[in-house]
Design a protein around this motif. Structure first.
Motif, PDB file in Angstrom:
ATOM      1  N   ASP A 571       0.484  -1.274  -0.213  1.00 30.62           N
ATOM      2  CA  ASP A 571       0.029   0.402  -0.114  1.00 30.62           C
ATOM      3  C   ASP A 571       0.434   1.596   0.335  1.00 30.62           C
ATOM      4  OD1 ASP A 571       0.634  -0.016   2.368  1.00 30.62           O
ATOM      5  OD2 ASP A 571      -0.567  -0.280   3.619  1.00 30.62           O
ATOM      6  N   THR A 572       1.947   1.438  -0.264  1.00 24.54           N
ATOM      7  CA  THR A 572       2.962   2.020  -0.305  1.00 24.54           C
ATOM      8  C   THR A 572       3.714   1.965  -1.697  1.00 24.54           C
ATOM      9  OG1 THR A 572       4.615   1.123   0.765  1.00 24.54           O
ATOM     10  CG2 THR A 572       3.417   2.114   1.800  1.00 24.54           C
ATOM     11  N   PRO A 573       4.415   2.936  -2.635  1.00 25.76           N
ATOM     12  CA  PRO A 573       4.910   3.141  -3.674  1.00 25.76           C
ATOM     13  C   PRO A 573       6.031   1.942  -3.727  1.00 25.76           C
ATOM     14  CG  PRO A 573       4.276   5.155  -3.549  1.00 25.76           C
ATOM     15  CD  PRO A 573       4.351   5.153  -2.191  1.00 25.76           C
ATOM     16  N   THR A 574       6.149   1.440  -4.318  1.00 30.17           N
ATOM     17  CA  THR A 574       7.320   0.337  -4.324  1.00 30.17           C
ATOM     18  C   THR A 574       7.075  -0.282  -6.177  1.00 30.17           C
ATOM     19  OG1 THR A 574       5.646  -1.210  -2.663  1.00 30.17           O
ATOM     20  CG2 THR A 574       7.311  -2.494  -4.105  1.00 30.17           C
ATOM     21  N   CYS A 575       8.889  -0.753  -5.355  1.00 33.13           N
ATOM     22  CA  CYS A 575       9.482  -1.129  -7.263  1.00 33.13           C
ATOM     23  C   CYS A 575      10.070  -2.204  -6.720  1.00 33.13           C
ATOM     24  CB  CYS A 575      10.434   0.327  -7.191  1.00 33.13           C
ATOM     25  SG  CYS A 575      11.917  -0.125  -9.146  1.00 33.13           S
ATOM     26  N   VAL A 576       9.861  -3.141  -8.194  1.00 33.05           N
ATOM     27  CA  VAL A 576      10.193  -3.690  -8.124  1.00 33.05           C
ATOM     28  C   VAL A 576      11.412  -4.097  -9.322  1.00 33.05           C
ATOM     29  CG1 VAL A 576       9.963  -6.660  -8.763  1.00 33.05           C
ATOM     30  CG2 VAL A 576       8.801  -5.336  -7.580  1.00 33.05           C
ATOM     31  N   TYR A 577      13.352  -4.925  -8.957  1.00 26.39           N
ATOM     32  CA  TYR A 577      13.669  -4.549 -10.178  1.00 26.39           C
ATOM     33  C   TYR A 577      14.593  -5.878 -10.296  1.00 26.39           C
ATOM     34  CZ  TYR A 577      19.313  -3.611 -11.356  1.00 26.39           C
ATOM     35  OH  TYR A 577      19.866  -3.320 -12.334  1.00 26.39           O
ATOM     36  N   VAL A 578      14.893  -5.982 -11.227  1.00 29.97           N
ATOM     37  CA  VAL A 578      15.580  -7.341 -11.872  1.00 29.97           C
ATOM     38  C   VAL A 578      16.080  -7.536 -13.070  1.00 29.97           C
ATOM     39  CG1 VAL A 578      12.947  -7.664 -13.479  1.00 29.97           C
ATOM     40  CG2 VAL A 578      14.629  -9.731 -13.110  1.00 29.97           C
ATOM     41  N   GLU A 579      17.223  -7.770 -13.637  1.00 32.24           N
ATOM     42  CA  GLU A 579      18.179  -7.491 -14.954  1.00 32.24           C
ATOM     43  C   GLU A 579      17.533  -9.271 -15.245  1.00 32.24           C
ATOM     44  OE1 GLU A 579      22.952  -7.629 -15.358  1.00 32.24           O
ATOM     45  OE2 GLU A 579      21.828  -7.211 -13.521  1.00 32.24           O
ATOM     46  N   THR A 580      17.634  -8.723 -16.496  1.00 32.19           N
ATOM     47  CA  THR A 580      17.219 -10.108 -17.604  1.00 32.19           C
ATOM     48  C   THR A 580      18.691 -10.663 -18.214  1.00 32.19           C
ATOM     49  OG1 THR A 580      17.232  -8.061 -19.396  1.00 32.19           O
ATOM     50  CG2 THR A 580      14.911  -8.591 -18.329  1.00 32.19           C
ATOM     51  N   GLN A 581      17.964 -11.378 -18.287  1.00 35.88           N
ATOM     52  CA  GLN A 581      18.943 -12.928 -18.812  1.00 35.88           C
ATOM     53  C   GLN A 581      20.570 -12.389 -19.471  1.00 35.88           C
ATOM     54  OE1 GLN A 581      18.512 -16.752 -20.948  1.00 35.88           O
ATOM     55  NE2 GLN A 581      17.692 -16.968 -18.897  1.00 35.88           N
ATOM     56  N   THR A 582      20.396 -11.672 -20.571  1.00 31.67           N
ATOM     57  CA  THR A 582      21.674 -11.255 -21.157  1.00 31.67           C
ATOM     58  C   THR A 582      21.512  -9.752 -21.565  1.00 31.67           C
ATOM     59  OG1 THR A 582      20.911 -11.481 -23.078  1.00 31.67           O
ATOM     60  CG2 THR A 582      22.150 -13.544 -22.073  1.00 31.67           C
ATOM     61  N   ALA A 583      22.304  -9.273 -21.746  1.00 34.21           N
ATOM     62  CA  ALA A 583      22.784  -7.648 -21.473  1.00 34.21           C
ATOM     63  C   ALA A 583      22.496  -7.593 -23.111  1.00 34.21           C
ATOM     64  CB  ALA A 583      23.978  -7.617 -21.516  1.00 34.21           C
ATOM     65  N   ASP A 584      22.595  -8.434 -23.934  1.00 31.87           N
ATOM     66  CA  ASP A 584      21.879  -7.823 -25.348  1.00 31.87           C
ATOM     67  C   ASP A 584      20.875  -8.504 -26.396  1.00 31.87           C
ATOM     68  OD1 ASP A 584      25.001  -6.551 -26.106  1.00 31.87           O
ATOM     69  OD2 ASP A 584      25.570  -9.179 -25.866  1.00 31.87           O
ATOM     70  N   THR A 585      19.636  -9.060 -24.963  1.00 34.77           N
ATOM     71  CA  THR A 585      19.069  -9.877 -25.220  1.00 34.77           C
ATOM     72  C   THR A 585      17.785  -9.182 -25.315  1.00 34.77           C
ATOM     73  OG1 THR A 585      19.627 -12.132 -25.011  1.00 34.77           O
ATOM     74  CG2 THR A 585      17.154 -11.696 -24.167  1.00 34.77           C
ATOM     75  N   VAL A 586      17.018  -8.631 -26.589  1.00 31.61           N
ATOM     76  CA  VAL A 586      16.444  -7.638 -27.028  1.00 31.61           C
ATOM     77  C   VAL A 586      15.056  -8.317 -25.663  1.00 31.61           C
ATOM     78  CG1 VAL A 586      14.400  -6.360 -28.011  1.00 31.61           C
ATOM     79  CG2 VAL A 586      17.200  -6.939 -29.145  1.00 31.61           C
ATOM     80  N   SER A 587      14.378  -8.728 -26.248  1.00 31.93           N
ATOM     81  CA  SER A 587      13.462  -9.972 -25.507  1.00 31.93           C
ATOM     82  C   SER A 587      13.617 -11.588 -25.526  1.00 31.93           C
ATOM     83  CB  SER A 587      12.117  -9.489 -26.015  1.00 31.93           C
ATOM     84  OG  SER A 587      11.566  -9.662 -27.745  1.00 31.93           O
ATOM     85  N   GLY A 588      13.015 -11.926 -26.306  1.00 33.55           N
ATOM     86  CA  GLY A 588      12.661 -13.914 -26.555  1.00 33.55           C
ATOM     87  C   GLY A 588      11.893 -13.987 -26.838  1.00 33.55           C
ATOM     88  N   PRO A 589      10.938 -12.696 -27.617  1.00 36.70           N
ATOM     89  CA  PRO A 589       9.542 -13.416 -27.940  1.00 36.70           C
ATOM     90  C   PRO A 589       9.315 -14.359 -29.603  1.00 36.70           C
ATOM     91  CG  PRO A 589       9.379 -11.491 -28.112  1.00 36.70           C
ATOM     92  CD  PRO A 589      11.075 -11.907 -28.148  1.00 36.70           C
ATOM     93  N   PRO A 590       8.549 -14.630 -29.816  1.00 39.75           N
ATOM     94  CA  PRO A 590       8.299 -14.538 -31.399  1.00 39.75           C
ATOM     95  C   PRO A 590       8.617 -13.606 -32.285  1.00 39.75           C
ATOM     96  CG  PRO A 590       6.672 -16.223 -30.335  1.00 39.75           C
ATOM     97  CD  PRO A 590       7.878 -14.749 -29.632  1.00 39.75           C
ATOM     98  N   PRO A 591       9.726 -13.227 -33.618  1.00 43.30           N
ATOM     99  CA  PRO A 591       9.805 -12.180 -33.617  1.00 43.30           C
ATOM    100  C   PRO A 591       8.954 -11.609 -34.931  1.00 43.30           C
ATOM    101  CG  PRO A 591      10.566 -14.337 -34.876  1.00 43.30           C
ATOM    102  CD  PRO A 591      10.092 -14.867 -33.783  1.00 43.30           C
ATOM    103  N   ALA A 592       9.337 -10.583 -34.961  1.00 46.21           N
ATOM    104  CA  ALA A 592       8.295 -10.525 -35.778  1.00 46.21           C
ATOM    105  C   ALA A 592       7.321 -10.743 -37.002  1.00 46.21           C
ATOM    106  CB  ALA A 592       8.869  -8.435 -36.420  1.00 46.21           C
ATOM    107  N   GLN A 593       5.990 -10.689 -36.620  1.00 43.30           N
ATOM    108  CA  GLN A 593       5.478 -11.344 -37.603  1.00 43.30           C
ATOM    109  C   GLN A 593       4.532 -10.362 -38.665  1.00 43.30           C
ATOM    110  OE1 GLN A 593       4.499 -14.486 -36.832  1.00 43.30           O
ATOM    111  NE2 GLN A 593       6.126 -13.723 -34.959  1.00 43.30           N
ATOM    112  N   ALA A 594       5.183  -9.031 -39.373  1.00 34.97           N
ATOM    113  CA  ALA A 594       5.109  -7.947 -40.757  1.00 34.97           C
ATOM    114  C   ALA A 594       6.511  -7.446 -40.109  1.00 34.97           C
ATOM    115  CB  ALA A 594       4.471  -7.077 -39.843  1.00 34.97           C
ATOM    116  N   TRP A 595       6.165  -6.211 -40.980  1.00 32.61           N
ATOM    117  CA  TRP A 595       7.771  -5.628 -41.791  1.00 32.61           C
ATOM    118  C   TRP A 595       7.265  -4.745 -40.591  1.00 32.61           C
ATOM    119  CZ3 TRP A 595       8.222  -1.824 -45.607  1.00 32.61           C
ATOM    120  CH2 TRP A 595       9.836  -1.207 -45.703  1.00 32.61           C
ATOM    121  N   TRP A 596       8.789  -3.730 -40.790  1.00 29.78           N
ATOM    122  CA  TRP A 596       7.989  -1.961 -40.398  1.00 29.78           C
ATOM    123  C   TRP A 596       8.585  -1.112 -41.326  1.00 29.78           C
ATOM    124  CZ3 TRP A 596      10.785   0.449 -35.910  1.00 29.78           C
ATOM    125  CH2 TRP A 596      10.249   2.047 -35.886  1.00 29.78           C
ATOM    126  N   ASP A 597       9.401   0.013 -42.536  1.00 33.68           N
ATOM    127  CA  ASP A 597       9.889   0.531 -43.269  1.00 33.68           C
ATOM    128  C   ASP A 597      10.688   0.868 -41.806  1.00 33.68           C
ATOM    129  OD1 ASP A 597      10.899   1.295 -45.067  1.00 33.68           O
ATOM    130  OD2 ASP A 597       8.501   2.041 -46.060  1.00 33.68           O
TER     131      ASP A 597
END
Length: 627
Positions: A571-597
């Motif tokens: 019930d107070t302002p709270t932050c959860v801090y987490v470092e992701t697995q690798t510094a160079d990983t953008v996300s790891g989900p399925p890649p873009a399914q359509a293009w962007w110009d």
């Protein structure tokens, strides 16, 4: 004889704003719920004094950054369905120009906010005054004119009596569902403090009715004809569905016709993720299910969408032979996009009329089409499960696993806020929206720094709901200042701070377009002058704690699950801090399914750029004009 009250311009404005209301569907509420302010010589003796004078009728919030104050007001306005917003007052000079980014965000997203920047002296007793921009060719220009192109209405009140028409026009634009956005009333500092005899009628309560216009009968007939003729129709639900509170009407339309519903970033949550007709996000960050339907659709039914390049995959996505567009939109400007059939109406009214008209014909898409997209959707959900799953809970999480841990603890009451970085793409593909307003993505302007102040605004509008600001390290460093405001006022926002050591999203885009991730990592310089050394020893968790926030550090997936649950209950302002697995990983989900110009260098010597240009030219060749 008309009775009058003698007040300063600033006092009159505050009293006027406190008496303005909106009404839609019989529900009435304050239009200007509060005023944010940072005071300087341009507003402290005018609006600052007036806010003290009328503190009993106009709540005040103390901001730390002018841009942040606009973001907070916008978050409040969106959560309030555009029926209520906040005002923002600043001093002249940098305080005023700091409003420009927030104003652009509000106007692009069609979200109302009232800006009240101080301005230079109208009477010019000294020229220039502190922080004044001198313009040799024009004596009536100040830095506040920067706000003109990003405001839906702009006026400079250089005489007390000019406030009356200016204030009324400002309210008209704020409450117009077509015109709404940032509204700016520039207030010269001497005029703010000047007294005038105001007609008491100016301070009478006014109710601004927010319209729900229905469809033109001819346009409705053409729309019904187009839908009945389509074999593979697809709805693209945009932010207008939410603004109109048309989610139930959309569900009834989809259930009656069997037509699948894809969503833009602003429209996600128009249907719950588990609704049979919901096929997820569409466009560059969309799901495979929605994008394949878009490629083969013969009729695209846009509801409250602006058809941005992310939605259309830069005009490469809607590739079906003879594909046509039917655009239900309250704004004629958007209704005519992509050479579509316009159905200019409020989203709820228009969907209801369409459903009723189609039911008269017993219209429904073929069962085979329903089976096709239902099976594709089930396969996509399995991919989401795989992204969320963490087989080794004692390791650092990937970014999708961070979202999976959050997904596991929220319910329909939580609100998730994001705007920029790699998270919007992951969220659009993977997040399972459980309610109409759980998914709060600002992607019209995709403004880094929006999330934390917007969370503050959302929480003020919905104090009983858990509100999460999801930020990467790049976004956090842009604008953490309103943490101080949240702590000061006890507004229990929750921040999920993901550390991936730099501009991960742009790093990935840079790599794809031949930029080799140059200048996107938060690392020391190497001997060759590039930023490829060790990660910087920046402790963002300590920074958040230094601003007064409670911080929970999570090193593993297991830690993260426990920290998120603890933060949700706080019930107070709270932050959860987490470092992701690798510094160079953008996300790891399925890649873009359509293009962007994103244009790639036409000439280059570096192999990465040459290869990127070859791929770019192949994509460009698939772009089409819909005429």
């Amino acid at each position: 004889m008309t009775s009058t009250t003698r007040l300063t311009v600033a006092q009159a404005l505050v009293r006027f704003l406190a008496a303005q209301y909106t009404e839609r569907d019989g529900v009435r509420q304050r239009l200007i719920g509060a005023t944010w302010g940072i005071f300087g010589h341009g507003n402290v003796a005018g609006l600052g004094q007036a806010l003290v004078e009328y503190a009993d009728v106009m709540p005040y919030h103390q901001g730390r950054n002018e841009q942040s104050m606009v973001h907070a007001a916008v978050g409040y306005a969106r959560q309030s369905n555009r029926l209520s917003t906040h005002a923002v007052t600043t001093s002249i000079g940098p305080g005023a120009t700091n409003l420009v980014t927030g104003a652009a965000l509000a106007t692009i997203n069609h979200l109302p906010v009232l800006l009240l920047p101080g301005d230079i002296f109208a009477t010019r007793p000294a020229d220039p005054v502190l922080q004044q921009l001198e313009v040799p060719y024009a004596g009536d220009v100040s830095v506040n004119d920067c706000l003109r192109p990003v405001s839906r209405y702009f006026d400079r009140v250089t005489r007390p009596e000019a406030l009356v028409p200016a204030a009324l026009q400002a309210m008209r634009v704020l409450t117009d569902p077509v015109e709404t956005g940032a509204v700016t009333l520039a207030l010269p500092q001497d005029v703010q403090a000047e007294a005038h005899d105001w007609p008491d009628e100016f301070f009478a309560e006014r109710t601004w009715v927010v319209r729900r216009p229905g469809a033109d009968p001819t346009e409705l007939t053409e729309a019904v004809r187009a839908i009945r003729a389509a074999r593979r129709p697809l709805v693209v639900a945009g932010g207008g569905v939410h603004h109109s509170r048309a989610e139930e009407a959309l569900a009834e339309f989809a259930e009656a016709t069997g037509i699948p519903v894809a969503s833009t970033q602003a429209g996600k949550g128009s249907l719950r993720y588990d609704h049979p007709q919901d096929v997820g996000g569409v466009g560059h960050t969309g799901t495979a299910t929605a994008d394949e339907l878009a490629r083969t659709a013969d009729l695209v039914i846009g509801v409250g969408t602006r058809y941005t390049d992310f939605t259309t995959a830069s005009n490469t996505l809607f590739a079906g032979e003879g594909v046509r567009f039917l655009n239900l939109n309250i704004a004629a400007f958007d209704g005519h996009k992509l050479a579509g059939l316009p159905l200019v109406a409020d989203a709820r009214s228009g969907l209801t009329e369409l459903t009723q008209a189609l039911e008269l014909h017993g219209h429904r898409v073929a069962d085979q089409y329903v089976t096709e997209y239902s099976e594709d959707k089930e396969r996509w959900e399995q991919r989401v499960d795989a992204c969320y799953e963490a087989d080794e809970p004692d390791l650092r999480p990937t970014q999708p696993q961070v979202l999976g841990a959050l997904d596991a603890i929220v319910d329909e009451t939580d609100v998730i806020i994001n705007a920029a970085g790699s998270l919007p793409g992951d969220l659009h593909k993977l997040w399972r929206a459980r309610s109409r307003d759980q998914y709060h993505l600002e992607y019209g302007y995709s403004c880094m720094g929006y999330e934390i102040p917007a969370a503050l605004g959302v929480k003020l509008a919905a104090p009983d709901r858990p509100v999460w600001a999801l930020v990467g390290d790049g976004t956090y460093l842009m604008m953490p200042t309103e943490i101080v405001t949240a702590v000061q006022e006890g507004v229990a926002i929750k921040i999920l701070l993901v550390q991936n050591h730099g501009y991960a999203s742009i790093g990935g885009l840079s790599e794809e377009t031949g930029g080799e991730r140059y200048g996107t990592a938060y690392r020391y310089r190497s001997d060759d002058g590039t930023f490829t050394g060790a990660p910087l020893p920046v402790d963002l968790a300590a920074n958040a704690a230094s601003l007064g926030m409670r911080v929970l550090r999570a090193k593993t997936v297991r830690d993260l699950r426990a920290a998120l649950a603890e933060a949700r209950a706080a019930d107070t302002p709270t932050c959860v801090y987490v470092e992701t697995q690798t510094a160079d990983t953008v996300s790891g989900p399925p890649p873009a399914q359509a293009w962007w110009d994103v244009p790639v260098a036409e000439t280059a010597t570096r192999p990465s750029a040459v290869k990127a240009r070859e791929l770019y030219e192949r994509h460009v060749s698939t772009r089409r004009r819909h005429l």
